[in-house]
Design a protein around this motif. Structure first.
Motif, PDB file in Angstrom:
ATOM      1  N   TYR A  11     -17.280   0.842   2.054  1.00  0.00           N
ATOM      2  CA  TYR A  11     -17.319   2.306   2.147  1.00  0.00           C
ATOM      3  C   TYR A  11     -18.317   2.813   1.118  1.00  0.00           C
ATOM      4  N   LYS A  14     -19.448   1.156  -2.210  1.00  0.00           N
ATOM      5  CA  LYS A  14     -18.360   0.638  -3.064  1.00  0.00           C
ATOM      6  C   LYS A  14     -18.272  -0.877  -2.863  1.00  0.00           C
ATOM      7  N   VAL A  17     -14.997  -4.050   1.383  1.00  0.00           N
ATOM      8  CA  VAL A  17     -13.586  -4.025   1.797  1.00  0.00           C
ATOM      9  C   VAL A  17     -13.303  -5.226   2.701  1.00  0.00           C
ATOM     10  N   PRO A  36      -1.148  -7.168   2.765  1.00  0.00           N
ATOM     11  CA  PRO A  36      -0.529  -6.073   2.018  1.00  0.00           C
ATOM     12  C   PRO A  36      -1.347  -4.799   2.165  1.00  0.00           C
ATOM     13  N   SER A  37      -0.789  -3.705   1.706  1.00  0.00           N
ATOM     14  CA  SER A  37      -1.484  -2.433   1.736  1.00  0.00           C
ATOM     15  C   SER A  37      -2.807  -2.564   0.984  1.00  0.00           C
ATOM     16  N   GLY A  38      -3.870  -2.060   1.581  1.00  0.00           N
ATOM     17  CA  GLY A  38      -5.184  -2.114   0.924  1.00  0.00           C
ATOM     18  C   GLY A  38      -5.978  -3.366   1.240  1.00  0.00           C
ATOM     19  N   ALA A  39      -5.419  -4.257   2.058  1.00  0.00           N
ATOM     20  CA  ALA A  39      -6.107  -5.527   2.354  1.00  0.00           C
ATOM     21  C   ALA A  39      -7.320  -5.328   3.253  1.00  0.00           C
ATOM     22  N   GLY A  40      -7.347  -4.224   4.008  1.00  0.00           N
ATOM     23  CA  GLY A  40      -8.481  -3.968   4.896  1.00  0.00           C
ATOM     24  C   GLY A  40      -8.121  -3.995   6.376  1.00  0.00           C
ATOM     25  N   LYS A  41      -6.816  -3.987   6.689  1.00  0.00           N
ATOM     26  CA  LYS A  41      -6.371  -4.069   8.089  1.00  0.00           C
ATOM     27  C   LYS A  41      -6.870  -2.876   8.911  1.00  0.00           C
ATOM     28  N   SER A  42      -6.640  -1.658   8.374  1.00  0.00           N
ATOM     29  CA  SER A  42      -7.056  -0.455   9.123  1.00  0.00           C
ATOM     30  C   SER A  42      -8.566  -0.416   9.262  1.00  0.00           C
ATOM     31  N   THR A  43      -9.256  -0.806   8.197  1.00  0.00           N
ATOM     32  CA  THR A  43     -10.721  -0.806   8.249  1.00  0.00           C
ATOM     33  C   THR A  43     -11.200  -1.715   9.377  1.00  0.00           C
TER      34      THR A  43
END
Ligand code: ADP
Length: 283
Positions: A11, A14, A17, A36-43
């Motif tokens: 992003y 940065k 991700v 886990p949360s923040g691992a990049g799944k949604s990305t």
């Protein structure tokens, strides 16, 4: 159906991700992305549906590049994540009728979806009065109303009671039987084990492992048997690997003399495997 090769994404200048991710998904597969949360799944999911075109590497879905998706791509895809995509002032039926009207291809019948998802009794209720679980079920119905070939789901059983979760899993398996391809994220290791043909562990933007849930669990080592018995009035506990039971003379003796007071197996589960492989926890 999906082919990803050396995919990286950042992003706005940065830290990356996603870093050099490669995997393929075949038609008719349920593929789980776990992390886990923040691992990049949604990305990763956003890249695959064309929302983040500035990636490096290759990302192809249904033979189209994800940075140039066009034509009937969106009519063949169902997406249920992030966007609160329901009209709160409409009833359940009105929501589904509206979304069906946006598609040109033949949609699932609204009645069938309402019935399958246990929402028929609430069909005339405004969505603003729905519980979180009811909204989750209606949002899923909205995502699949267009009878898509490829379905993206984010935590499909999150917030559902055990009965609704079981029925949701049944519906997802039913869609696979119809030849649909399903990509889902979940924190729930039991769901992943029950549903997914293969899972990828995503950790700090990289795929740490990718295989069938069974293979990942088996690779982790043998399950153990733990048994208890009473010796001189004191309860004793022993553990022995499942694949070496015949070598445990104490166990053989206790079985023959009917002295076992309890016995259970503790097979490693996917959550243990995730921790072992990535050094992190899923939650
Ligand atoms: P997950 O879905 O596994 O929780 P995400 O893909 O949402 O992970 O996020 C991965 C990383 O990217 C996180 O560090 C998050 O803070 C960051 N991130 C997500 N969306 C944005 C954005 N729009 N702008 C900047 N950073 C983002």
């Amino acid at each position: 159906m999906i082919h990803v090769e050396n995919l990286s994404f950042s992003y706005r200048r940065k830290e990356p991700v996603l870093q050099n991710i490669s995997f393929s998904v075949s038609q008719g597969e349920i593929f789980g992305i776990l992390g886990p949360s923040g691992a990049g799944k949604s990305t990763l999911m956003k890249i695959l549906i064309g929302l983040l075109p500035d990636y490096k590497g290759k990302a192809m879905v249904m033979n189209q590049n994800c940075n140039r998706l066009k034509g009937d791509f969106f009519s063949r895809v169902g997406v249920d994540f992030e966007v609160p995509a329901l009209f709160e002032r409409f009833t359940a039926r009105e929501n589904l009728q509206f979304f069906a009207s946006l598609h040109r291809r033949p949609c699932f019948k609204v009645d069938d979806l309402l019935t399958q998802l246990g929402l028929m009794q609430a069909e005339k209720q405004k969505v603003s009065t729905f519980s979180k679980g009811m909204k989750t079920r209606l949002s899923f119905a909205r995502a699949v109303i267009n009878n898509p070939d490829l379905i993206f789901l984010d935590e499909p059983t999150d917030g559902l009671d055990p009965t609704s979760a079981a029925s949701m899993k049944g519906i997802i398996k039913g869609l696979r039987q119809q030849g649909k391809t399903i990509i889902l994220t979940t924190h729930n290791m039991q769901d992943a084990t029950d549903l997914c043909d293969r899972v990828a562990f995503l950790s700090s933007g990289q795929i740490a492992a990718l295989n069938t849930p069974r293979s990942l669990i088996m690779a982790q080592g043998a399950a153990n048997i733990t048994y208890t018995f009473v010796d001189n009035g004191v309860e004793q506990t022993r553990t022995t690997p499942l694949n070496r039971l015949s070598e445990d003379d104490v166990l053989s003796f206790l079985v023959k003399s009917n002295r076992i007071t309890s016995i259970h197996s503790d097979e490693p589960n996917l959550a243990n495997v995730f921790t072992e492989v990535t050094g992190g926890r899923l939650e």
